[in-house]
Scaffold this motif. Structure first.
Motif, PDB file in Angstrom:
ATOM      1  N   VAL A 271       0.839  -1.204   0.000  1.00  0.00           N
ATOM      2  CA  VAL A 271       0.000   0.000   0.000  1.00  0.00           C
ATOM      3  C   VAL A 271       0.870   1.249   0.000  1.00  0.00           C
ATOM      4  CG1 VAL A 271      -1.786   1.291   1.237  1.00  0.00           C
ATOM      5  CG2 VAL A 271      -1.875  -1.216   1.186  1.00  0.00           C
ATOM      6  N   MET A 272       1.925   1.260   0.816  1.00  0.00           N
ATOM      7  CA  MET A 272       2.810   2.415   0.874  1.00  0.00           C
ATOM      8  C   MET A 272       3.439   2.683  -0.491  1.00  0.00           C
ATOM      9  SD  MET A 272       5.954   3.936   1.060  1.00  0.00           S
ATOM     10  CE  MET A 272       6.959   2.459   0.904  1.00  0.00           C
ATOM     11  N   ASN A 273       3.882   1.624  -1.171  1.00  0.00           N
ATOM     12  CA  ASN A 273       4.485   1.807  -2.494  1.00  0.00           C
ATOM     13  C   ASN A 273       3.456   2.318  -3.501  1.00  0.00           C
ATOM     14  OD1 ASN A 273       6.712   1.288  -4.551  1.00  0.00           O
ATOM     15  ND2 ASN A 273       5.049   0.033  -5.358  1.00  0.00           N
ATOM     16  N   GLY A 274       2.236   1.796  -3.432  1.00  0.00           N
ATOM     17  CA  GLY A 274       1.185   2.284  -4.324  1.00  0.00           C
ATOM     18  C   GLY A 274       0.892   3.752  -4.077  1.00  0.00           C
ATOM     19  N   LEU A 275       0.905   4.139  -2.818  1.00  0.00           N
ATOM     20  CA  LEU A 275       0.668   5.529  -2.441  1.00  0.00           C
ATOM     21  C   LEU A 275       1.823   6.430  -2.863  1.00  0.00           C
ATOM     22  CD1 LEU A 275      -1.419   7.255  -0.859  1.00  0.00           C
ATOM     23  CD2 LEU A 275      -0.074   6.784   1.201  1.00  0.00           C
ATOM     24  N   LEU A 276       3.052   5.885  -2.810  1.00  0.00           N
ATOM     25  CA  LEU A 276       4.234   6.671  -3.147  1.00  0.00           C
ATOM     26  C   LEU A 276       4.398   6.851  -4.652  1.00  0.00           C
ATOM     27  CD1 LEU A 276       6.927   8.044  -2.336  1.00  0.00           C
ATOM     28  CD2 LEU A 276       7.982   5.762  -2.430  1.00  0.00           C
ATOM     29  N   GLY A 277       4.424   5.735  -5.402  1.00  0.00           N
ATOM     30  CA  GLY A 277       4.667   5.876  -6.842  1.00  0.00           C
ATOM     31  C   GLY A 277       4.191   4.717  -7.685  1.00  0.00           C
ATOM     32  N   GLY A 278       3.390   3.823  -7.106  1.00  0.00           N
ATOM     33  CA  GLY A 278       2.976   2.631  -7.832  1.00  0.00           C
ATOM     34  C   GLY A 278       1.802   2.811  -8.768  1.00  0.00           C
ATOM     35  N   SER A 293       5.263  19.302 -13.204  1.00  0.00           N
ATOM     36  CA  SER A 293       5.812  19.049 -14.554  1.00  0.00           C
ATOM     37  C   SER A 293       7.332  18.916 -14.532  1.00  0.00           C
ATOM     38  CB  SER A 293       5.394  20.165 -15.518  1.00  0.00           C
ATOM     39  OG  SER A 293       4.003  20.233 -15.645  1.00  0.00           O
ATOM     40  N   LEU A 294       7.850  18.197 -13.530  1.00  0.00           N
ATOM     41  CA  LEU A 294       9.297  18.029 -13.391  1.00  0.00           C
ATOM     42  C   LEU A 294       9.788  16.662 -13.866  1.00  0.00           C
ATOM     43  CD1 LEU A 294       9.900  19.671  -9.886  1.00  0.00           C
ATOM     44  CD2 LEU A 294      10.537  20.580 -12.135  1.00  0.00           C
ATOM     45  N   ALA A 295       8.867  15.821 -14.332  1.00  0.00           N
ATOM     46  CA  ALA A 295       9.278  14.491 -14.785  1.00  0.00           C
ATOM     47  C   ALA A 295       8.418  14.050 -15.963  1.00  0.00           C
ATOM     48  CB  ALA A 295       9.160  13.478 -13.646  1.00  0.00           C
ATOM     49  N   TYR A 296       9.073  13.438 -16.938  1.00  0.00           N
ATOM     50  CA  TYR A 296       8.334  12.843 -18.058  1.00  0.00           C
ATOM     51  C   TYR A 296       7.684  11.538 -17.612  1.00  0.00           C
ATOM     52  CZ  TYR A 296      11.025  16.086 -20.944  1.00  0.00           C
ATOM     53  OH  TYR A 296      11.575  17.222 -21.506  1.00  0.00           O
ATOM     54  N   SER A 297       8.389  10.820 -16.763  1.00  0.00           N
ATOM     55  CA  SER A 297       7.882   9.572 -16.201  1.00  0.00           C
ATOM     56  C   SER A 297       8.431   9.452 -14.794  1.00  0.00           C
ATOM     57  CB  SER A 297       8.337   8.371 -17.041  1.00  0.00           C
ATOM     58  OG  SER A 297       9.754   8.287 -17.063  1.00  0.00           O
ATOM     59  N   ILE A 298       7.674   8.818 -13.915  1.00  0.00           N
ATOM     60  CA  ILE A 298       8.155   8.624 -12.551  1.00  0.00           C
ATOM     61  C   ILE A 298       7.359   7.502 -11.888  1.00  0.00           C
ATOM     62  CG2 ILE A 298       6.598  10.336 -11.494  1.00  0.00           C
ATOM     63  CD1 ILE A 298       9.069  11.093  -9.700  1.00  0.00           C
ATOM     64  N   SER A 299       8.038   6.687 -11.103  1.00  0.00           N
ATOM     65  CA  SER A 299       7.360   5.569 -10.442  1.00  0.00           C
ATOM     66  C   SER A 299       8.243   5.029  -9.328  1.00  0.00           C
ATOM     67  CB  SER A 299       7.074   4.447 -11.442  1.00  0.00           C
ATOM     68  OG  SER A 299       8.294   3.927 -11.952  1.00  0.00           O
ATOM     69  N   SER A 300       7.648   4.198  -8.498  1.00  0.00           N
ATOM     70  CA  SER A 300       8.399   3.462  -7.487  1.00  0.00           C
ATOM     71  C   SER A 300       8.021   1.988  -7.590  1.00  0.00           C
ATOM     72  CB  SER A 300       8.111   3.991  -6.081  1.00  0.00           C
ATOM     73  OG  SER A 300       6.756   3.770  -5.720  1.00  0.00           O
ATOM     74  N   THR A 301       9.006   1.124  -7.432  1.00  0.00           N
ATOM     75  CA  THR A 301       8.796  -0.323  -7.469  1.00  0.00           C
ATOM     76  C   THR A 301       9.642  -0.956  -6.367  1.00  0.00           C
ATOM     77  OG1 THR A 301      10.594  -0.572  -9.084  1.00  0.00           O
ATOM     78  CG2 THR A 301       8.348  -0.397  -9.957  1.00  0.00           C
ATOM     79  N   PHE A 302       9.323  -2.198  -6.007  1.00  0.00           N
ATOM     80  CA  PHE A 302      10.126  -2.863  -4.979  1.00  0.00           C
ATOM     81  C   PHE A 302      10.241  -4.345  -5.252  1.00  0.00           C
ATOM     82  CE2 PHE A 302       5.787  -3.225  -3.390  1.00  0.00           C
ATOM     83  CZ  PHE A 302       5.742  -4.534  -2.914  1.00  0.00           C
ATOM     84  N   ASP A 303      11.273  -4.939  -4.689  1.00  0.00           N
ATOM     85  CA  ASP A 303      11.494  -6.379  -4.753  1.00  0.00           C
ATOM     86  C   ASP A 303      11.546  -6.897  -3.323  1.00  0.00           C
ATOM     87  OD1 ASP A 303      12.379  -8.978  -4.995  1.00  0.00           O
ATOM     88  OD2 ASP A 303      13.984  -8.528  -6.415  1.00  0.00           O
ATOM     89  N   SER A 304      10.511  -7.596  -2.920  1.00  0.00           N
ATOM     90  CA  SER A 304      10.407  -8.045  -1.528  1.00  0.00           C
ATOM     91  C   SER A 304      11.263  -9.274  -1.240  1.00  0.00           C
ATOM     92  CB  SER A 304       8.942  -8.343  -1.181  1.00  0.00           C
ATOM     93  OG  SER A 304       8.424  -9.348  -2.029  1.00  0.00           O
ATOM     94  N   PHE A 305      11.991  -9.780  -2.250  1.00  0.00           N
ATOM     95  CA  PHE A 305      12.895 -10.902  -2.027  1.00  0.00           C
ATOM     96  C   PHE A 305      14.339 -10.435  -1.859  1.00  0.00           C
ATOM     97  CE2 PHE A 305       9.199 -12.953  -3.734  1.00  0.00           C
ATOM     98  CZ  PHE A 305       9.149 -14.169  -3.087  1.00  0.00           C
ATOM     99  N   THR A 306      14.590  -9.141  -2.109  1.00  0.00           N
ATOM    100  CA  THR A 306      15.953  -8.619  -1.968  1.00  0.00           C
ATOM    101  C   THR A 306      16.032  -7.377  -1.098  1.00  0.00           C
ATOM    102  OG1 THR A 306      15.731  -7.282  -3.992  1.00  0.00           O
ATOM    103  CG2 THR A 306      16.660  -9.499  -4.234  1.00  0.00           C
ATOM    104  N   GLY A 307      14.894  -6.879  -0.592  1.00  0.00           N
ATOM    105  CA  GLY A 307      14.907  -5.684   0.248  1.00  0.00           C
ATOM    106  C   GLY A 307      15.288  -4.432  -0.515  1.00  0.00           C
ATOM    107  N   PHE A 308      14.825  -4.335  -1.757  1.00  0.00           N
ATOM    108  CA  PHE A 308      15.233  -3.261  -2.668  1.00  0.00           C
ATOM    109  C   PHE A 308      14.007  -2.480  -3.142  1.00  0.00           C
ATOM    110  CE2 PHE A 308      16.010  -2.068  -7.178  1.00  0.00           C
ATOM    111  CZ  PHE A 308      17.120  -1.252  -7.043  1.00  0.00           C
TER     112      PHE A 308
END
Length: 428
Positions: A271-278, A293-308
């Motif tokens: 949920v936090m990632n979806g709220l941040l940039g998902g 209007s500071l980014a053409y594209s922007i997002s956040s993603t995570f890998d829960s198997f590597t803590g990244f």
């Protein structure tokens, strides 16, 4: 799901689902990520998909698959935590719908692909091997020309202390180029006897018959690694700037998160990632891209198997400082609880919808069952998943956001050739 142990480290998973008109089969080989074997595994994946001792050409493959009422056969590689996965996949029409034993033919096809590779005199077919090696090198060169992919690889190199973990699942040009037909075939023999193997059959099938058909694959016992999750200690944050001839600059951040798949706060992380940039309603998308209007594209993603966890943005070079500052502000806003209940509910709805859509995907169903087989104690069945998602609170989201630690920043500073020449001229 019915699970049958075929040998130590070899499992047959039968998932009886009558709602699917097709039947999916997957044979997956798994071992820990290593630079020593990664190039070999990627080359093996390509070899098995294009040739074997019975069907040696693309035309032979196409003819046989066509006889099986348009069956598909693909191979692929992927990463899951510390593990590298090599998969053989088939999709066939359910034999109950046609006057042909498509399922039996598919099992036979897989058996040939695995145990009768295109090899002789202790090596893979040199001509085909060189062709696939060349194709892979061209593919990797084109991938490195993709600036977003290149930036992500540089960020991974900065973030991961373990060099093996930083490697992409498809390998690197250096690892592919150094291999030869003999060494790769020798490793393939070892892979068949040493790797963990999971066989999945999904669809409306006769379980007893499937057990009988796969029994003669004769896989032997093997000791396999059960270490799936990768987690590293906190390190001093790294910052790297590269200048590249690109019109659009790329800014990426890597955060360490102490939350893994199935942990207590795993749903709060989603949920936090979806709220941040998902999602499109997220803070990064709304405030950095849409409003400022500071980014053409922007997002956040995570890998829960590597803590990244990664934040990635495409920006104009002159907006670097302002974009970076505003990106950090969005995470700080979540840490301080500056978000509405409506935003949270919208995020939960999006995650819930994505979960239900995934239930109708055969490939997603197999992946979920694979995770369940790997880490049964952490797997959440549907009822528990939905309950845990609904119970995520504002305090949970704040806690997860505060647990993130910035570990790496990579900035691809773009310029054009004309701009560089102009700057040189002005300096003179």
């Amino acid at each position: 799901m019915t699970e049958i142990k075929m040998a130590d480290g070899v499992m047959l998973h039968l998932i009886k689902k009558s709602k699917f008109k097709t039947v999916r089969l997957m044979v997956r080989f798994r071992e820990e990520m290593s630079a020593d074997t990664l190039g070999k595994r990627v080359l093996i994946s390509n070899m098995l998909e294009s040739t074997n001792a019975v069907y040696q050409t693309g035309k032979d493959f196409s003819r046989k698959l066509s006889e099986m009422y348009g069956a598909s056969f693909t191979t692929g590689v992927a990463k899951k935590g510390k593990q590298h996965l090599l998969s053989l996949n088939m999709s066939i029409v359910n034999p109950k719908l046609v006057d042909f034993d498509t399922l039996g033919a598919a099992v036979d096809f897989l058996k040939i692909a695995i145990f009768q590779p295109d090899a002789a005199n202790g090596q893979f077919n040199p001509e085909i091997f060189k062709r696939e090696q060349r194709n892979l090198l061209h593919y990797l060169a084109s991938m490195n020309d993709d600036r977003s992919y290149y930036a992500s690889r540089q960020l991974a190199n900065l973030f991961f202390e373990d060099e093996n973990q930083a490697l992409p699942s498809v390998g690197t040009s250096e690892l592919i180029a150094k291999e030869n037909p003999k060494a790769v075939f020798e490793y393939y023999q070892k892979m068949l006897t040493d790797n963990a193997i999971d066989i999945f059959v999904l669809g409306d099938v006769d379980e007893k018959r499937m057990i009988e058909r796969f029994a003669d694959f004769n896989f032997t016992d093997r000791a396999v690694s059960k270490e799936i999750f990768y987690q590293q200690s906190l390190t001093e944050s790294s910052v790297v700037t590269d200048e590249k001839e690109v019109a659009q600059s790329i800014l990426q951040f890597a955060y360490q998160m102490p939350i893994a798949y199935g942990d207590k706060n795993y749903l709060a992380l989603q949920v936090m990632n979806g709220l941040l940039g998902g999602f499109a309603h997220s803070k990064l998308f709304t405030n950095v891209r849409e409003k400022a209007s500071l980014a053409y594209s922007i997002s956040s993603t995570f890998d829960s198997f590597t803590g990244f966890l990664k934040i990635a943005a495409g920006i104009d070079v002159e907006n670097y400082e302002e974009a970076k500052s505003l990106i950090f502000e969005q995470l700080e806003a979540i840490k301080s609880g500056d978000f509405t209940e409506l935003e949270v509910e919208q995020t939960k709805t999006m995650l819930r919808n994505a979960y239900f859509v995934g239930q109708d995907s055969p490939s997603n169903t197999i992946e979920l069952e694979y995770v369940k087989a790997l880490i049964p104690d952490k797997f959440l069945p549907m009822s528990e998943f939905l309950k845990a998602l609904e119970s995520v609170s504002k305090a949970d989201l704040i806690s997860v956001a505060k647990s993130l630690n910035l570990q790496a920043e990579y900035f691809m500073k773009g310029f054009t050739v004309n701009q560089e020449k102009m700057e040189v001229s002005l300096e003179k």
